[in-house]
Design an enzyme around this catalytic site. Structure first.
Site, PDB file in Angstrom:
ATOM      1  N   PHE A  26       0.702  -1.231  -0.044  1.00 42.19           N
ATOM      2  CA  PHE A  26      -0.097  -0.128   0.029  1.00 42.19           C
ATOM      3  C   PHE A  26       0.736   1.377   0.043  1.00 42.19           C
ATOM      4  CE2 PHE A  26      -2.070   2.743   3.415  1.00 42.19           C
ATOM      5  CZ  PHE A  26      -2.740   3.652   2.444  1.00 42.19           C
ATOM      6  N   THR A 140       6.558   2.788  12.890  1.00 37.17           N
ATOM      7  CA  THR A 140       5.119   3.151  13.190  1.00 37.17           C
ATOM      8  C   THR A 140       5.113   3.696  14.569  1.00 37.17           C
ATOM      9  OG1 THR A 140       3.108   1.934  13.711  1.00 37.17           O
ATOM     10  CG2 THR A 140       5.072   0.601  13.829  1.00 37.17           C
ATOM     11  N   ASP A 141       4.051   4.358  14.584  1.00 39.12           N
ATOM     12  CA  ASP A 141       3.725   4.838  15.943  1.00 39.12           C
ATOM     13  C   ASP A 141       3.597   3.708  16.970  1.00 39.12           C
ATOM     14  OD1 ASP A 141       1.353   4.239  15.318  1.00 39.12           O
ATOM     15  OD2 ASP A 141       0.421   6.374  15.504  1.00 39.12           O
ATOM     16  N   GLU A 142       3.120   2.820  16.556  1.00 39.91           N
ATOM     17  CA  GLU A 142       2.843   1.650  17.575  1.00 39.91           C
ATOM     18  C   GLU A 142       4.092   1.092  18.303  1.00 39.91           C
ATOM     19  OE1 GLU A 142       0.332  -1.537  16.390  1.00 39.91           O
ATOM     20  OE2 GLU A 142      -0.714  -0.453  14.931  1.00 39.91           O
ATOM     21  N   TYR A 165       3.324  -7.634  16.479  1.00 38.44           N
ATOM     22  CA  TYR A 165       3.617  -6.554  15.166  1.00 38.44           C
ATOM     23  C   TYR A 165       4.608  -5.454  15.662  1.00 38.44           C
ATOM     24  CZ  TYR A 165       3.237  -2.547  12.081  1.00 38.44           C
ATOM     25  OH  TYR A 165       3.661  -1.459  11.217  1.00 38.44           O
ATOM     26  N   LYS A 169       8.497  -4.432  14.923  1.00 42.83           N
ATOM     27  CA  LYS A 169       8.931  -2.942  14.342  1.00 42.83           C
ATOM     28  C   LYS A 169       9.939  -2.442  15.278  1.00 42.83           C
ATOM     29  CE  LYS A 169       7.462  -1.451  11.031  1.00 42.83           C
ATOM     30  NZ  LYS A 169       7.976  -1.660   9.522  1.00 42.83           N
ATOM     31  N   VAL A 221     -16.683  -3.409  14.197  1.00 40.99           N
ATOM     32  CA  VAL A 221     -15.736  -2.369  15.290  1.00 40.99           C
ATOM     33  C   VAL A 221     -15.636  -3.086  16.416  1.00 40.99           C
ATOM     34  CG1 VAL A 221     -16.169  -0.363  16.305  1.00 40.99           C
ATOM     35  CG2 VAL A 221     -17.116  -0.416  13.951  1.00 40.99           C
TER      36      VAL A 221
HETATM   37  P1  NAD Z   1       1.519  -3.722   3.264  1.00 42.76           P
HETATM   38  O1  NAD Z   1       1.099  -4.864   4.177  1.00 42.76           O
HETATM   39  O2  NAD Z   1       0.495  -3.043   2.399  1.00 42.76           O
HETATM   40  O3  NAD Z   1       2.828  -3.966   2.302  1.00 42.76           O
HETATM   41  C1  NAD Z   1       3.997  -4.701   2.563  1.00 42.76           C
HETATM   42  C2  NAD Z   1       4.736  -5.324   1.505  1.00 42.76           C
HETATM   43  O4  NAD Z   1       5.949  -5.878   1.887  1.00 42.76           O
HETATM   44  C3  NAD Z   1       3.976  -6.048   0.750  1.00 42.76           C
HETATM   45  O5  NAD Z   1       4.193  -5.557  -0.721  1.00 42.76           O
HETATM   46  C4  NAD Z   1       4.766  -7.238   0.835  1.00 42.76           C
HETATM   47  O6  NAD Z   1       4.545  -8.207  -0.264  1.00 42.76           O
HETATM   48  C5  NAD Z   1       6.099  -6.739   1.143  1.00 42.76           C
HETATM   49  N1  NAD Z   1       6.673  -7.925   1.879  1.00 42.76           N
HETATM   50  C6  NAD Z   1       6.419  -8.572   3.246  1.00 42.76           C
HETATM   51  N2  NAD Z   1       7.300  -9.299   3.412  1.00 42.76           N
HETATM   52  C7  NAD Z   1       8.487  -9.236   2.596  1.00 42.76           C
HETATM   53  C8  NAD Z   1       9.742  -9.970   2.792  1.00 42.76           C
HETATM   54  N3  NAD Z   1      10.029 -10.709   3.494  1.00 42.76           N
HETATM   55  N4  NAD Z   1      10.547  -9.420   1.527  1.00 42.76           N
HETATM   56  C9  NAD Z   1      10.126  -8.369   0.687  1.00 42.76           C
HETATM   57  N5  NAD Z   1       8.865  -8.031   0.603  1.00 42.76           N
HETATM   58  C10 NAD Z   1       8.187  -8.106   1.636  1.00 42.76           C
HETATM   59  O7  NAD Z   1       1.924  -2.445   4.268  1.00 42.76           O
HETATM   60  P2  NAD Z   1       1.846  -1.043   4.453  1.00 42.76           P
HETATM   61  O8  NAD Z   1       0.738  -0.688   5.109  1.00 42.76           O
HETATM   62  O9  NAD Z   1       2.221  -0.475   3.003  1.00 42.76           O
HETATM   63  O10 NAD Z   1       3.111  -0.532   5.117  1.00 42.76           O
HETATM   64  C11 NAD Z   1       4.474  -0.543   4.724  1.00 42.76           C
HETATM   65  C12 NAD Z   1       5.385  -0.211   5.835  1.00 42.76           C
HETATM   66  O11 NAD Z   1       5.027   1.169   6.513  1.00 42.76           O
HETATM   67  C13 NAD Z   1       5.674  -1.199   6.860  1.00 42.76           C
HETATM   68  O12 NAD Z   1       6.868  -1.154   7.443  1.00 42.76           O
HETATM   69  C14 NAD Z   1       4.710  -0.589   7.893  1.00 42.76           C
HETATM   70  O13 NAD Z   1       5.202  -1.106   9.144  1.00 42.76           O
HETATM   71  C15 NAD Z   1       4.906   0.754   8.047  1.00 42.76           C
HETATM   72  N6  NAD Z   1       3.813   1.668   8.556  1.00 42.76           N
HETATM   73  C16 NAD Z   1       2.459   1.315   7.964  1.00 42.76           C
HETATM   74  C17 NAD Z   1       1.479   1.958   8.662  1.00 42.76           C
HETATM   75  C18 NAD Z   1       0.002   2.022   7.989  1.00 42.76           C
HETATM   76  O14 NAD Z   1      -0.973   2.743   8.588  1.00 42.76           O
HETATM   77  N7  NAD Z   1      -0.096   1.159   7.094  1.00 42.76           N
HETATM   78  C19 NAD Z   1       1.914   3.426   9.432  1.00 42.76           C
HETATM   79  C20 NAD Z   1       3.076   3.318   9.848  1.00 42.76           C
HETATM   80  C21 NAD Z   1       3.864   2.580   9.352  1.00 42.76           C
HETATM   81  O1  DAU Z   2      -0.429   3.196  13.651  1.00 40.76           O
HETATM   82  C1  DAU Z   2       0.463   2.741  12.566  1.00 40.76           C
HETATM   83  C2  DAU Z   2      -0.146   1.229  12.328  1.00 40.76           C
HETATM   84  O2  DAU Z   2      -1.451   1.394  11.684  1.00 40.76           O
HETATM   85  C3  DAU Z   2       0.695   0.553  11.453  1.00 40.76           C
HETATM   86  O3  DAU Z   2       2.063   0.330  11.923  1.00 40.76           O
HETATM   87  C4  DAU Z   2      -0.067  -1.009  11.075  1.00 40.76           C
HETATM   88  O4  DAU Z   2       0.975  -1.480   9.869  1.00 40.76           O
HETATM   89  C5  DAU Z   2      -1.454  -0.627  10.377  1.00 40.76           C
HETATM   90  O5  DAU Z   2      -1.995  -1.835  10.234  1.00 40.76           O
HETATM   91  C6  DAU Z   2      -2.051   0.194  11.498  1.00 40.76           C
HETATM   92  O6  DAU Z   2      -2.407  -0.633  12.797  1.00 40.76           O
HETATM   93  P1  DAU Z   2      -3.884  -0.514  13.389  1.00 40.76           P
HETATM   94  O7  DAU Z   2      -3.870  -1.740  14.361  1.00 40.76           O
HETATM   95  O8  DAU Z   2      -4.127   0.632  14.023  1.00 40.76           O
HETATM   96  O9  DAU Z   2      -4.819  -0.675  12.013  1.00 40.76           O
HETATM   97  P2  DAU Z   2      -6.072  -1.501  11.694  1.00 40.76           P
HETATM   98  O10 DAU Z   2      -6.544  -0.841  10.531  1.00 40.76           O
HETATM   99  O11 DAU Z   2      -5.991  -2.999  11.939  1.00 40.76           O
HETATM  100  O12 DAU Z   2      -7.004  -0.774  13.122  1.00 40.76           O
HETATM  101  C7  DAU Z   2      -7.559   0.487  12.993  1.00 40.76           C
HETATM  102  C8  DAU Z   2      -8.204   0.621  14.374  1.00 40.76           C
HETATM  103  O13 DAU Z   2      -9.542   0.079  14.066  1.00 40.76           O
HETATM  104  C9  DAU Z   2      -7.823  -0.190  15.337  1.00 40.76           C
HETATM  105  O14 DAU Z   2      -8.180   0.591  16.545  1.00 40.76           O
HETATM  106  C10 DAU Z   2      -8.380  -1.680  15.443  1.00 40.76           C
HETATM  107  C11 DAU Z   2      -9.982  -0.925  14.841  1.00 40.76           C
HETATM  108  N1  DAU Z   2     -10.483  -2.332  14.179  1.00 40.76           N
HETATM  109  C12 DAU Z   2      -9.751  -2.707  13.207  1.00 40.76           C
HETATM  110  C13 DAU Z   2     -10.167  -3.775  12.259  1.00 40.76           C
HETATM  111  C14 DAU Z   2      -9.542  -4.421  11.257  1.00 40.76           C
HETATM  112  C15 DAU Z   2     -11.814  -2.391  14.204  1.00 40.76           C
HETATM  113  O15 DAU Z   2     -12.558  -1.828  15.127  1.00 40.76           O
HETATM  114  N2  DAU Z   2     -12.349  -3.439  13.401  1.00 40.76           N
HETATM  115  C16 DAU Z   2     -11.810  -4.215  12.472  1.00 40.76           C
HETATM  116  O16 DAU Z   2     -12.355  -4.955  11.782  1.00 40.76           O
END
Ligand code: NAD
Ligand code: DAU
Length: 359
Positions: A26, A140-142, A165, A169, A221
């Protein structure tokens, strides 16, 4: 033996070759589009294993661009990583590759440890041997854990990850900082709040709600919906990451945040409203174990030091996101039924991509 961190950093940033690990996901795919658009002179190598979350359709806009190359590989596999560094003279590494879904990490932490920790260690090792001029770890902020009712995470907030997770990280972040201190790596970390936007895998909250509601299915939710997250439109994150490459300092951490905090149940109502669907689709389900109550990011450092600020208004961003999913039902269907994998085999078999068959 490699050279260590000796590469000439005087090469202009906009002429560098950037290895984007995880560029079929993504945020990584958004970053690649952003980068190729913003910097005409850069070359991008997208290095991605294509796990369930990786989808080459996310790169459709750039795949004919001569500055772009896709290499399938695993960041935790020494031979794969060695191969990609041998193939291209990589100047910059940006590591998005990770297992990213908290609920999956609660079911099975092993792939998270492998990719997020071992994979980061492997990339760092090869980045050092190649003597890259910059390594950016996307974190990530997590890693900071959970907030109470008030306050926000700062870069010096102690690490207190609460789920597998987040723990992996945090482990990766510590490896990056150790690499900077021990080996003088030009490595730094960005930590971002929750991203949203087009092409997010529909296991995450916002795209899951949109995909379900479009089919009039319930929107789950967790708990009572009072958990709060801070949201950022993915384009703003991508711009921040490239600024990190350009302006960040080695061994440092930089928070990136969108500034819009919301309770999950309020967000669910907003998304449903945007889709013209009733709030009665909301279904309160059993809570996530160890569910962090609240995230909020203090990103004043990058506002001050880089002049970065989020540009997307939250209402506009949600509207654009919902509209994207509404107009791309095929993307959602193919991701949900797995048929994008067949597309990958068909599409890349005859192209200039390093391929192994789907694992
Ligand atoms: P995503 O799950 O959409 O994409 C992850 C990608 O990494 C995929 O294309 C997958 O094929 C690839 N991948 C997984 N394992 C791999 C491996 N061993 N070698 C090579 N490629 C591999 O994730 P995203 O939401 O795009 O997140 C990207 C980065 O940003 C992550 O490091 C995540 O921790 C960080 N992040 C995400 C969020 C969020 O809200 N989505 C917020 C803060 C930080
Ligand atoms: O804060 C950054 C993180 O945000 C990234 O590091 C992670 O990769 C990303 O997945 C995301 O983590 P969250 O756990 O915050 O995201 P998620 O979309 O899974 O959930 C967002 C919020 O919604 C969380 O409080 C859980 C809640 N939730 C999630 C799902 C999937 C629900 O209430 N229902 C659901 O079905």
């Amino acid at each position: 033996m490699g050279r260590g961190y000796s590469r000439d950093v005087s090469k202009p940033l906009d002429k560098r070759t950037v290895l984007v690990a995880g560029g079929a996901g993504f945020i990584g795919s958004n970053f690649i589009r952003y980068l190729l658009d913003a910097e005409p002179g850069v070359r991008v190598v997208n290095f991605d294993l294509l796990t369930y979350a990786g989808n080459v359709r996310n790169n459709a806009e750039v795949e004919e661009d001569p500055r772009y190359r896709f290499v399938r590989g695993d960041i935790a596999d020494d031979a794969d990583v060695s191969g990609v560094f041998a193939d291209s003279a990589i100047d910059v590494v940006v590591n998005f590759a990770a297992e990213t879904h908290v609920d999956r990490s609660i079911e099975d932490a092993a792939p998270f440890v492998r990719t997020n920790v071992m994979g980061t260690a492997c990339l760092l090792e090869h980045a050092r041997r190649a003597g890259v001029s910059r390594y950016v770890q996307i974190s990530t902020d997590e890693v900071y854990g959970s907030l109470g009712e008030r306050g926000a995470f700062r870069e010096d907030t102690p690490l207190e990850p609460n789920n597998p997770y987040a723990a992996t990280k945090a482990g990766a972040d510590l490896l990056v900082l150790a690499e900077a201190r021990t080996h003088g790596a030009p490595a730094l970390i960005t930590r971002c709040s929750n991203n949203y936007g087009p092409m997010q895998f529909p296991e995450k909250f916002i795209p899951l709600m949109v995909a379900n509601a479009m089919e009039d299915r319930p929107v789950p939710v967790y708990g009572d919906g009072s958990n709060r997250r801070e949201w950022i439109y993915v384009d703003d994150h991508s711009r921040g990451v490239w600024e990190a490459v350009d302006k960040g300092r080695a061994g440092e951490v930089y928070n990136i945040g969108g500034g819009r905090e919301m309770a999950n149940v309020d967000l669910a109502r907003m998304v449903l409203d945007e889709l013209g669907k009733p709030a009665s689709l909301i279904e309160f389900v059993t809570d996530r174990p160890g569910h962090d109550l609240r995230y909020a990011i203090d990103c004043s450092r990058i506002e001050r030091e880089w002049g970065w600020s989020a540009r997307w208004d939250f209402t506009d961003g949600i509207r654009a996101t919902v509209e994207w999913y509404r107009t791309h039902p095929d993307w959602v269907r193919e991701v949900r039924d797995g048929s994008y994998r067949a597309y990958y085999e068909r599409h890349y078999t005859h192209r200039n991509a390093t391929l192994t068959s789907f694992r």
